[in-house]
Design a protein around this motif. Structure first.
Motif, PDB file in Angstrom:
ATOM      1  N   GLN A  36       7.890  -4.193   8.016  1.00 15.58           N
ATOM      2  CA  GLN A  36       7.403  -5.282   7.332  1.00 15.58           C
ATOM      3  C   GLN A  36       5.876  -5.470   7.279  1.00 15.58           C
ATOM      4  O   GLN A  36       5.227  -5.667   6.624  1.00 15.58           O
ATOM      5  CB  GLN A  36       8.115  -6.626   7.686  1.00 15.58           C
ATOM      6  CG  GLN A  36       7.580  -8.060   7.028  1.00 15.58           C
ATOM      7  CD  GLN A  36       8.641  -9.109   7.401  1.00 15.58           C
ATOM      8  OE1 GLN A  36       9.259  -8.961   8.492  1.00 15.58           O
ATOM      9  NE2 GLN A  36       8.550 -10.029   6.754  1.00 15.58           N
ATOM     10  N   VAL A  37       5.332  -5.287   8.775  1.00  7.68           N
ATOM     11  CA  VAL A  37       4.127  -5.366   8.883  1.00  7.68           C
ATOM     12  C   VAL A  37       3.071  -3.941   8.075  1.00  7.68           C
ATOM     13  O   VAL A  37       2.099  -4.286   7.668  1.00  7.68           O
ATOM     14  CB  VAL A  37       3.633  -4.855  10.658  1.00  7.68           C
ATOM     15  CG1 VAL A  37       2.182  -4.853  10.714  1.00  7.68           C
ATOM     16  CG2 VAL A  37       4.063  -5.999  11.208  1.00  7.68           C
ATOM     17  N   ARG A  39       4.290  -2.983   5.465  1.00 10.68           N
ATOM     18  CA  ARG A  39       4.173  -3.279   3.785  1.00 10.68           C
ATOM     19  C   ARG A  39       3.101  -4.135   3.571  1.00 10.68           C
ATOM     20  O   ARG A  39       2.294  -4.228   2.548  1.00 10.68           O
ATOM     21  CB  ARG A  39       5.606  -3.727   3.301  1.00 10.68           C
ATOM     22  CG  ARG A  39       6.658  -2.610   3.488  1.00 10.68           C
ATOM     23  CD  ARG A  39       6.127  -1.927   2.095  1.00 10.68           C
ATOM     24  NE  ARG A  39       7.176  -0.562   2.008  1.00 10.68           N
ATOM     25  CZ  ARG A  39       6.988   0.500   2.542  1.00 10.68           C
ATOM     26  NH1 ARG A  39       5.667   0.903   2.446  1.00 10.68           N
ATOM     27  NH2 ARG A  39       7.623   1.555   2.672  1.00 10.68           N
ATOM     28  N   SER A  40       3.074  -5.202   4.418  1.00 10.78           N
ATOM     29  CA  SER A  40       1.664  -6.290   4.504  1.00 10.78           C
ATOM     30  C   SER A  40       0.541  -5.703   4.503  1.00 10.78           C
ATOM     31  O   SER A  40      -0.542  -5.978   3.905  1.00 10.78           O
ATOM     32  CB  SER A  40       2.022  -7.181   5.712  1.00 10.78           C
ATOM     33  OG  SER A  40       3.212  -8.096   5.454  1.00 10.78           O
ATOM     34  N   LEU A  41       0.290  -4.544   5.421  1.00 12.16           N
ATOM     35  CA  LEU A  41      -0.929  -3.682   5.370  1.00 12.16           C
ATOM     36  C   LEU A  41      -1.245  -3.278   4.297  1.00 12.16           C
ATOM     37  O   LEU A  41      -2.315  -3.325   3.864  1.00 12.16           O
ATOM     38  CB  LEU A  41      -0.836  -2.837   6.611  1.00 12.16           C
ATOM     39  CG  LEU A  41      -2.069  -1.976   6.766  1.00 12.16           C
ATOM     40  CD1 LEU A  41      -3.378  -2.838   7.118  1.00 12.16           C
ATOM     41  CD2 LEU A  41      -1.751  -0.945   7.887  1.00 12.16           C
ATOM     42  N   GLN A  42      -0.389  -2.598   3.466  1.00 16.40           N
ATOM     43  CA  GLN A  42      -0.557  -1.968   2.285  1.00 16.40           C
ATOM     44  C   GLN A  42      -1.081  -3.003   1.122  1.00 16.40           C
ATOM     45  O   GLN A  42      -1.825  -2.779   0.291  1.00 16.40           O
ATOM     46  CB  GLN A  42       0.707  -1.034   1.917  1.00 16.40           C
ATOM     47  CG  GLN A  42       0.975   0.115   2.803  1.00 16.40           C
ATOM     48  CD  GLN A  42       2.182   0.912   2.336  1.00 16.40           C
ATOM     49  OE1 GLN A  42       3.432   0.192   1.952  1.00 16.40           O
ATOM     50  NE2 GLN A  42       2.063   2.200   2.388  1.00 16.40           N
ATOM     51  N   ALA A  43      -0.245  -4.063   1.316  1.00 21.29           N
ATOM     52  CA  ALA A  43      -0.562  -5.174   0.369  1.00 21.29           C
ATOM     53  C   ALA A  43      -2.075  -5.568   0.436  1.00 21.29           C
ATOM     54  O   ALA A  43      -2.831  -5.962  -0.558  1.00 21.29           O
ATOM     55  CB  ALA A  43       0.277  -6.313   0.448  1.00 21.29           C
ATOM     56  N   TYR A  44      -2.521  -5.562   1.743  1.00 23.36           N
ATOM     57  CA  TYR A  44      -4.009  -6.090   1.793  1.00 23.36           C
ATOM     58  C   TYR A  44      -5.005  -5.149   1.591  1.00 23.36           C
ATOM     59  O   TYR A  44      -6.003  -5.288   0.915  1.00 23.36           O
ATOM     60  CB  TYR A  44      -3.989  -6.308   3.585  1.00 23.36           C
ATOM     61  CG  TYR A  44      -5.406  -6.770   3.931  1.00 23.36           C
ATOM     62  CD1 TYR A  44      -5.989  -8.099   3.937  1.00 23.36           C
ATOM     63  CD2 TYR A  44      -6.214  -5.750   4.476  1.00 23.36           C
ATOM     64  CE1 TYR A  44      -7.079  -8.335   4.223  1.00 23.36           C
ATOM     65  CE2 TYR A  44      -7.622  -6.116   4.839  1.00 23.36           C
ATOM     66  CZ  TYR A  44      -8.094  -7.427   4.863  1.00 23.36           C
ATOM     67  OH  TYR A  44      -9.174  -7.864   5.083  1.00 23.36           O
ATOM     68  N   GLU A  47      -5.314  -5.385  -2.078  1.00 21.97           N
ATOM     69  CA  GLU A  47      -5.810  -6.661  -2.386  1.00 21.97           C
ATOM     70  C   GLU A  47      -7.609  -6.449  -2.170  1.00 21.97           C
ATOM     71  O   GLU A  47      -8.400  -6.682  -3.090  1.00 21.97           O
ATOM     72  CB  GLU A  47      -5.543  -7.734  -1.581  1.00 21.97           C
ATOM     73  CG  GLU A  47      -6.398  -9.101  -1.945  1.00 21.97           C
ATOM     74  CD  GLU A  47      -5.984 -10.037  -0.727  1.00 21.97           C
ATOM     75  OE1 GLU A  47      -6.832 -10.735  -0.457  1.00 21.97           O
ATOM     76  OE2 GLU A  47      -4.879 -10.190  -0.689  1.00 21.97           O
ATOM     77  N   ALA A  87       1.994   2.091  -1.937  1.00 19.07           N
ATOM     78  CA  ALA A  87       3.378   1.626  -1.512  1.00 19.07           C
ATOM     79  C   ALA A  87       4.331   2.787  -1.690  1.00 19.07           C
ATOM     80  O   ALA A  87       5.299   2.720  -1.014  1.00 19.07           O
ATOM     81  CB  ALA A  87       3.704   0.470  -2.343  1.00 19.07           C
TER      82      ALA A  87
END
Length: 173
Positions: A36-37, A39-44, A47, A87
């Motif tokens: 989960q961390v 995936r959040s890092l990849q989204a950041y 962005e 991702a």
């Protein structure tokens, strides 16, 4: 080349080279980051419009690497762990010298070993340059955040000479 095509080329290159089958960890190895961390890092990264976050080290392990990645043993050679922003790439890549394999044993990542400086450079240009142009690196411009500064000036200069855009990872942390 589109980003999707670049990632497809990267994954095909890994698959053709047999690296998927040669990972240096058991299948039950420890993830560097919680999924989960990660995936959040990849989204950041998506962005903020950069392609990867790179940890690097040689010799004694710094506090950030120990606390964030759980790597505690010193190494003899320069290593890089690349957290991809795409991702479709599910695990980080490790560029490392085989003499240091024990330090990274039990971690789940795609291994990209090298035995010479030329091979280390080839790992970057042949594999990473297919999808990484702009990277966050654990370095501090003008030594503003000493705790963050893992990469020496030589590493930053070398990456820039290879046409990678290098930014500080201070905004991530």
């Amino acid at each position: 080349m589109s980003r999707i095509a670049a990632v497809a080329v990267f994954c095909l290159a890994l698959s053709a080279s047999g690296l998927f089958a040669q990972e240096i960890h058991p299948e039950k190895g420890r993830e560097l980051l919680d999924v989960q961390v990660f995936r959040s890092l990849q989204a950041y990264m998506l962005e903020k419009r950069f392609d990867a976050w790179i940890f690097t080290g040689k010799g004694t392990v710094d506090d950030l690497t120990r606390e964030f990645l759980g790597i505690t043993a010193p190494t003899k050679h320069r290593w890089f762990i690349v957290f991809p922003g795409m991702a479709t790439v599910k695990k980080p890549c490790l560029i490392y010298h085989p003499e240091d394999a024990k330090v990274f044993a039990g971690l789940r990542m795609y291994p990209l070993p090298y035995s010479s400086r030329a091979e280390m450079e080839n790992q970057f240009t042949n594999y990473l340059y297919t999808f990484v142009r702009k990277m966050a690196l654990n370095y501090s411009p003008h030594f503003e955040i000493p705790e963050l500064d893992q990469a020496g000036a030589g590493v930053v200069e070398w990456l820039r000479e290879k046409n990678f855009e290098v930014i500080s990872s201070g905004s991530i942390l």
